[in-house]
Motif scaffolding. Structure first.
Motif, PDB file in Angstrom:
ATOM      1  N   TYR A 158       0.831  -1.209   0.000  1.00  0.00           N
ATOM      2  CA  TYR A 158       0.000   0.000   0.000  1.00  0.00           C
ATOM      3  C   TYR A 158       0.869   1.265   0.000  1.00  0.00           C
ATOM      4  N   ASN A 159       2.095   1.145   0.528  1.00  0.00           N
ATOM      5  CA  ASN A 159       2.972   2.314   0.603  1.00  0.00           C
ATOM      6  C   ASN A 159       3.612   2.650  -0.738  1.00  0.00           C
ATOM      7  N   SER A 160       4.239   1.637  -1.364  1.00  0.00           N
ATOM      8  CA  SER A 160       4.930   1.884  -2.634  1.00  0.00           C
ATOM      9  C   SER A 160       4.015   1.743  -3.849  1.00  0.00           C
ATOM     10  N   ARG A 161       2.795   1.226  -3.613  1.00  0.00           N
ATOM     11  CA  ARG A 161       1.819   1.067  -4.703  1.00  0.00           C
ATOM     12  C   ARG A 161       2.347   0.183  -5.825  1.00  0.00           C
ATOM     13  N   GLU A 162       2.972  -0.942  -5.444  1.00  0.00           N
ATOM     14  CA  GLU A 162       3.496  -1.845  -6.463  1.00  0.00           C
ATOM     15  C   GLU A 162       3.437  -3.289  -5.973  1.00  0.00           C
ATOM     16  N   PHE A 163       3.455  -4.227  -6.938  1.00  0.00           N
ATOM     17  CA  PHE A 163       3.461  -5.658  -6.647  1.00  0.00           C
ATOM     18  C   PHE A 163       4.894  -6.170  -6.580  1.00  0.00           C
ATOM     19  N   LYS A 164       5.089  -7.202  -5.747  1.00  0.00           N
ATOM     20  CA  LYS A 164       6.398  -7.825  -5.634  1.00  0.00           C
ATOM     21  C   LYS A 164       6.217  -9.326  -5.454  1.00  0.00           C
ATOM     22  N   ALA A 165       7.002 -10.128  -6.185  1.00  0.00           N
ATOM     23  CA  ALA A 165       6.916 -11.583  -6.063  1.00  0.00           C
ATOM     24  C   ALA A 165       7.586 -12.027  -4.767  1.00  0.00           C
ATOM     25  N   ILE A 166       6.866 -12.833  -3.984  1.00  0.00           N
ATOM     26  CA  ILE A 166       7.360 -13.278  -2.680  1.00  0.00           C
ATOM     27  C   ILE A 166       7.292 -14.803  -2.600  1.00  0.00           C
ATOM     28  N   ILE A 167       8.332 -15.414  -2.014  1.00  0.00           N
ATOM     29  CA  ILE A 167       8.316 -16.848  -1.719  1.00  0.00           C
ATOM     30  C   ILE A 167       8.375 -17.002  -0.206  1.00  0.00           C
ATOM     31  N   VAL A 168       7.366 -17.671   0.351  1.00  0.00           N
ATOM     32  CA  VAL A 168       7.236 -17.795   1.799  1.00  0.00           C
ATOM     33  C   VAL A 168       7.118 -19.258   2.211  1.00  0.00           C
ATOM     34  N   HIS A 169       7.760 -19.581   3.331  1.00  0.00           N
ATOM     35  CA  HIS A 169       7.601 -20.895   3.951  1.00  0.00           C
ATOM     36  C   HIS A 169       6.668 -20.678   5.139  1.00  0.00           C
ATOM     37  N   PRO A 170       5.344 -20.926   4.944  1.00  0.00           N
ATOM     38  CA  PRO A 170       4.315 -20.507   5.908  1.00  0.00           C
ATOM     39  C   PRO A 170       4.396 -21.220   7.249  1.00  0.00           C
ATOM     40  N   LEU A 197      -3.547 -10.762   4.445  1.00  0.00           N
ATOM     41  CA  LEU A 197      -4.228 -11.553   3.420  1.00  0.00           C
ATOM     42  C   LEU A 197      -4.849 -10.673   2.346  1.00  0.00           C
ATOM     43  N   ASP A 198      -5.177  -9.437   2.700  1.00  0.00           N
ATOM     44  CA  ASP A 198      -5.779  -8.531   1.719  1.00  0.00           C
ATOM     45  C   ASP A 198      -4.786  -8.062   0.666  1.00  0.00           C
ATOM     46  N   ARG A 199      -3.489  -8.327   0.889  1.00  0.00           N
ATOM     47  CA  ARG A 199      -2.464  -7.904  -0.067  1.00  0.00           C
ATOM     48  C   ARG A 199      -1.810  -9.079  -0.784  1.00  0.00           C
ATOM     49  N   ILE A 200      -2.358 -10.284  -0.576  1.00  0.00           N
ATOM     50  CA  ILE A 200      -1.822 -11.484  -1.214  1.00  0.00           C
ATOM     51  C   ILE A 200      -2.664 -11.828  -2.443  1.00  0.00           C
ATOM     52  N   TYR A 201      -1.993 -11.980  -3.596  1.00  0.00           N
ATOM     53  CA  TYR A 201      -2.699 -12.293  -4.846  1.00  0.00           C
ATOM     54  C   TYR A 201      -2.073 -13.526  -5.501  1.00  0.00           C
ATOM     55  N   GLU A 202      -2.930 -14.369  -6.074  1.00  0.00           N
ATOM     56  CA  GLU A 202      -2.516 -15.535  -6.863  1.00  0.00           C
ATOM     57  C   GLU A 202      -1.500 -16.422  -6.147  1.00  0.00           C
ATOM     58  N   PRO A 203      -1.808 -16.921  -4.943  1.00  0.00           N
ATOM     59  CA  PRO A 203      -0.864 -17.823  -4.261  1.00  0.00           C
ATOM     60  C   PRO A 203      -0.734 -19.157  -4.992  1.00  0.00           C
ATOM     61  N   VAL A 204       0.495 -19.650  -5.100  1.00  0.00           N
ATOM     62  CA  VAL A 204       0.784 -20.909  -5.796  1.00  0.00           C
ATOM     63  C   VAL A 204       1.661 -21.779  -4.900  1.00  0.00           C
ATOM     64  N   LEU A 205       1.241 -23.042  -4.701  1.00  0.00           N
ATOM     65  CA  LEU A 205       2.050 -23.985  -3.923  1.00  0.00           C
ATOM     66  C   LEU A 205       3.267 -24.400  -4.727  1.00  0.00           C
ATOM     67  N   LEU A 206       4.432 -24.454  -4.062  1.00  0.00           N
ATOM     68  CA  LEU A 206       5.685 -24.765  -4.746  1.00  0.00           C
ATOM     69  C   LEU A 206       6.208 -26.142  -4.350  1.00  0.00           C
ATOM     70  N   LYS A 207       6.850 -26.796  -5.299  1.00  0.00           N
ATOM     71  CA  LYS A 207       7.486 -28.088  -5.030  1.00  0.00           C
ATOM     72  C   LYS A 207       8.953 -27.848  -4.709  1.00  0.00           C
ATOM     73  N   ARG A 208       9.199 -27.448  -3.493  1.00  0.00           N
ATOM     74  CA  ARG A 208      10.572 -27.242  -3.045  1.00  0.00           C
ATOM     75  C   ARG A 208      10.657 -27.550  -1.549  1.00  0.00           C
ATOM     76  N   LYS A 209      11.875 -27.733  -1.063  1.00  0.00           N
ATOM     77  CA  LYS A 209      12.068 -28.111   0.337  1.00  0.00           C
ATOM     78  C   LYS A 209      11.631 -27.001   1.277  1.00  0.00           C
ATOM     79  N   TYR A 210      10.913 -27.387   2.307  1.00  0.00           N
ATOM     80  CA  TYR A 210      10.406 -26.418   3.285  1.00  0.00           C
ATOM     81  C   TYR A 210      11.522 -26.022   4.245  1.00  0.00           C
ATOM     82  N   ILE A 211      11.695 -24.737   4.462  1.00  0.00           N
ATOM     83  CA  ILE A 211      12.685 -24.217   5.406  1.00  0.00           C
ATOM     84  C   ILE A 211      11.984 -23.984   6.736  1.00  0.00           C
TER      85      ILE A 211
END
Length: 309
Positions: A158-170, A197-211
């Motif tokens: 909301y501050n920078s008014r831009e999207f950024k790709a994020i990879i998260v280990h929930p 959650l209001d700023r999360i778009y198009e979440p995709v599950l990844l096939k990679r090792k969980y940290i």
């Protein structure tokens, strides 16, 4: 064993042998006899167990009895009714559609079982507002947390008014002030972070090792805080503040953190201390009370709020 029609009337020795086969340790005969006596008590299981002298074994005088279908008392039913009314008024839509459907099924059964319920009378009101963003992804994020599945999504600032790709280990989902947040280890930031959650778009599950994050770090990040967004480079610390007579009772009735302690003055004002990691929400809370709250320590936090004194 008491319900086994092919081998009825088990003896105490039969029960002991079965315990030895299925448990890591063998209880004594005295323990088993005490357990049976306890099961027969009305305030425990109210099991209709009797010893049959003719067959030299135990049996249920009511062949339909089962400890898996213990009858409910009137008090139990009343409590369940109240709990279901609470669920009905809070509503499942504040989480997601899947939970809402499950709740609707429960409530439909509730209406059939207890038709005398006054469903028209609303006695609980929450501040949930229809149309809030983010709940559409709740189920996927919940499953990712449960299964420790890394996830990628577009995060909008909301501050920078831009999207950024994020990879998260929930790690977990957290609610604060009627808003939901995802907490997890962010590869992008190389640390544990919070994402609304209001700023999360198009979440995709990844096939990679969980940290997996350090459990103590997770515990501190989630619990040693008022709110959800800790201030960077600020450790857990003692925060002391003074409340006026007008708001002291509110802080006594509704502590803002589990570590809160108070020292009441003769005038009715009070000094409070909390042990937390400072957060954006804590500063916002302090500022919201204006002249009725004064931060005493630490000095940097006092500087953040003293313009309102």
């Amino acid at each position: 064993m008491l319900r086994n029609k092919f081998k009825p009337y088990p003896t105490i020795d039969d029960i002991l042998e079965a315990c030895e086969d299925s448990l890591e340790y063998a209880p004594s005969l005295d323990t088993l006899e005490k357990d049976i006596r306890n099961m027969k008590q009305a305030d425990v299981l109210d099991a209709p167990i009797e010893y049959c002298r003719k067959n030299k074994g135990y049996w249920y005088t009511n062949p339909n009895y089962s400890i898996n279908s213990i009858p409910l008392t009137e008090e139990d039913i009343t409590t369940i009714k109240e709990a279901l009314d609470l669920i009905k008024n809070i509503g499942g839509k504040r989480v997601n559609e899947r939970f809402s459907e499950a709740i609707q099924k429960i409530l439909a059964t509730y209406s059939e079982e207890f038709p005398d319920g006054n469903s028209q009378r609303k006695i609980i009101q929450t501040d949930y507002v229809e149309g809030a963003k983010g709940y559409e992804n709740f189920n996927k994020l919940y499953e990712a947390c449960k299964n420790q599945n890394p996830i990628s999504f577009a995060h909008y600032s909301y501050n920078s008014r831009e999207f950024k790709a994020i990879i998260v280990h929930p790690i977990l989902l957290k609610e604060f002030e009627n808003r939901w947040y995802l907490i997890g280890y962010s590869e992008t930031h190389n640390s544990i972070r919070t994402f609304g959650l209001d700023r999360i778009y198009e979440p995709v599950l990844l096939k990679r090792k969980y940290i997996e994050s350090n459990s103590n770090e997770v515990e501190s990040y989630c619990n040693d805080i008022y709110g959800v967004y800790p201030l960077e480079n600020q450790p857990k610390q003692t925060i002391r503040f003074l409340t006026s007579i007008k708001i002291t009772n509110y802080f006594e009735a509704y502590p803002i953190h589990a570590t809160q302690k108070g020292e009441k003055n003769e005038s009715g004002s009070s000094f409070f201390t909390i042990e937390v990691v400072p957060s954006i929400e804590l500063i916002r809370l302090f500022r919201s009370y204006g002249r009725n709250l004064e931060v005493i320590h630490p000095n940097w936090l006092r500087e953040q709020t003293k313009t309102l004194l």
